[in-house]
Design an enzyme around this catalytic site. Sequence first.
Site, PDB file in Angstrom:
ATOM      1  N   SER A   1      -9.754   1.688   2.455  1.00  0.00           N
ATOM      2  CA  SER A   1      -8.830   2.508   1.345  1.00  0.00           C
ATOM      3  C   SER A   1      -7.846   1.615   0.969  1.00  0.00           C
ATOM      4  O   SER A   1      -7.428   2.204  -0.111  1.00  0.00           O
ATOM      5  CB  SER A   1      -8.121   3.624   2.486  1.00  0.00           C
ATOM      6  OG  SER A   1      -7.290   2.845   3.473  1.00  0.00           O
TER       7      SER A   1
ATOM      8  N   LYS B   1       0.862  -1.415   0.023  1.00  0.00           N
ATOM      9  CA  LYS B   1       0.052   0.102   0.144  1.00  0.00           C
ATOM     10  C   LYS B   1       0.937   1.330  -0.231  1.00  0.00           C
ATOM     11  O   LYS B   1       1.854   1.178   0.770  1.00  0.00           O
ATOM     12  CB  LYS B   1      -1.024  -0.050   1.174  1.00  0.00           C
ATOM     13  CG  LYS B   1      -2.187   1.152   1.164  1.00  0.00           C
ATOM     14  CD  LYS B   1      -2.854   0.857   2.511  1.00  0.00           C
ATOM     15  CE  LYS B   1      -3.989   1.962   2.579  1.00  0.00           C
ATOM     16  NZ  LYS B   1      -4.884   1.867   3.763  1.00  0.00           N
TER      17      LYS B   1
ATOM     18  N   SER C   1     -10.239  -0.565   6.700  1.00  0.00           N
ATOM     19  CA  SER C   1      -9.427  -0.407   5.410  1.00  0.00           C
ATOM     20  C   SER C   1      -8.821  -1.559   4.733  1.00  0.00           C
ATOM     21  O   SER C   1      -8.318  -1.912   3.602  1.00  0.00           O
ATOM     22  CB  SER C   1      -8.475   0.862   5.287  1.00  0.00           C
ATOM     23  OG  SER C   1      -9.239   1.967   5.166  1.00  0.00           O
TER      24      SER C   1
HETATM   25  N1  GLN Z   1     -13.406   3.818   5.915  1.00  0.00           N
HETATM   26  C1  GLN Z   1     -12.745   4.447   7.047  1.00  0.00           C
HETATM   27  C2  GLN Z   1     -12.444   5.820   7.037  1.00  0.00           C
HETATM   28  O1  GLN Z   1     -12.638   6.429   5.847  1.00  0.00           O
HETATM   29  C3  GLN Z   1     -11.564   3.536   7.546  1.00  0.00           C
HETATM   30  C4  GLN Z   1     -10.501   3.948   6.811  1.00  0.00           C
HETATM   31  C5  GLN Z   1      -9.330   3.070   7.216  1.00  0.00           C
HETATM   32  O2  GLN Z   1      -9.405   2.140   7.770  1.00  0.00           O
HETATM   33  N2  GLN Z   1      -7.894   3.578   6.817  1.00  0.00           N
HETATM   34  O3  GLN Z   1     -11.892   6.564   7.931  1.00  0.00           O
END
Ligand code: GLN
Length: 479
Positions: A154, A79, A178
Amino acid sequence: MSIDLKNLTIKKAHEALTRGDFTAVQLAGSYLKNIEEKNPSLNAYLEVFDDVLSQAEKADKRIKEGRAALLTGIPMAIKDNIMIEGRKVSAASKILENYTAAYDATVIRKLKEAGAVFLGRTNMDEFAMGSSTENSAFGVTKNPHDTSRVAGGSSGGGAAAVAADMALAALGSDTGGSIRQPASFCGVVGLKPTYGAVSRYGLIALGSSLDCIGPLAKTVEDARIIFDCIKGKDEFDGTSVDFTKELSAIPDTISFTATKNFLGAVDLKDLREQTLESYSKACDTLSAAGFHYKTAEFQGPTAFDYSLPAYYIIMPAEASANLARFDGVKYGLYKGGEALLDDYGKTRAFGFGEEVRRRILVGAYVLSHGYYDAYYNKAQKIRTLIKETFNNLFKEADVVIWPTTPTAAWKIGEKKDPVSVYLSDIFTVSANIAGIPAISVPFGEVEVNGKRLPLGVQLMASYGRENILFEVAAKLLKF
Ligand code: GLN
């Protein structure tokens, strides 16, 4: 030489590499070919590294010398918020577009020591804020199962790369879902480890009390192999802990619990029925596999009903503090103004996308003098209640099972209102708030307009009990 990437796992690849069925160079070459074919339409990778084959050559040398570890020669995607020394790392943000990592993240150091091959860096929502990669500054990642839909986020790029055989496994990060949510949308396995089980050193921070690095893979066993390699206490991360030392035994009888009224907090539309159907089938499958089943019933609202609001206060509060360092002076993009304050304003206004700016504003607001007690302090109290609620559940059962997401992948561009995207995190944020491990396993699918979309089921266990998750989760997958 053609390698059957579709049915390949880390375990099988390791066996084939050590037997000499194919070389690490041939394996990496097959993935590079797939990436070349598919990445232009899926946009899973932001960059494919130029030294993949020379990394693979080194792995081959090691295999020949009989020194192969399980991950030697295994092609992985990383990532874009995990630092690899000398490589660009942008967190999919314009503000870090040309930033080069000055050192290896601890997880990267460990994977390098194991001889893994890094194929490239994968797309994500900017600074990991989002659930679809639609917040990436470099375009959305498309879902390999239906390219009109999102891959989740994400860590959407990593999940799509694994699902489309553009990597054998990937590293993602999970602050509120994410890793698990894109795993669920793309039909792969995703593990969010216990908070502190894996070092955060070298991860571009979002919410430091919530962030975890973890694997995306095709099988539970593969996820375990990666977790075993990257976990452990690290002197560079004061919050890292060696949980596995004290807690390694698996109980003779494992029980799991489904919390009945956990759906109260969200209005589930669209695919709710399919989600529930595959969820109850997963419960049946585990019962049939011999795990003892209990249902937890709560009287009235529970702390879980407040997980989402608490998360969307704590996470932006921490994010606003973490992102203060991106000011055009120390890192990345610089846009000059009239004076120093103007420099900051110009750099940040130009460099950060809309969602990032929104969260910085929300975070600064909930931490501000007049509102701290009303928001941040209250959210921290809820955090304690959520931990207690989980602790009570884990007195009754070893594993808690929930869906990973309320629905399957949505259409690109479909969700216009940020709150509707936040709502999709309803099942994933609680594990981060409590710091417990959680895994998403592909289970069931739903057919929409002739396309079969994967669904996921989520298992959670108490601190440091990843071993129980692996044991139970493996029963949900056919291979
Ligand atoms: N979707 C969640 C957010 O927008 C989680 C994001 C994540 O785990 N980095 O914060």
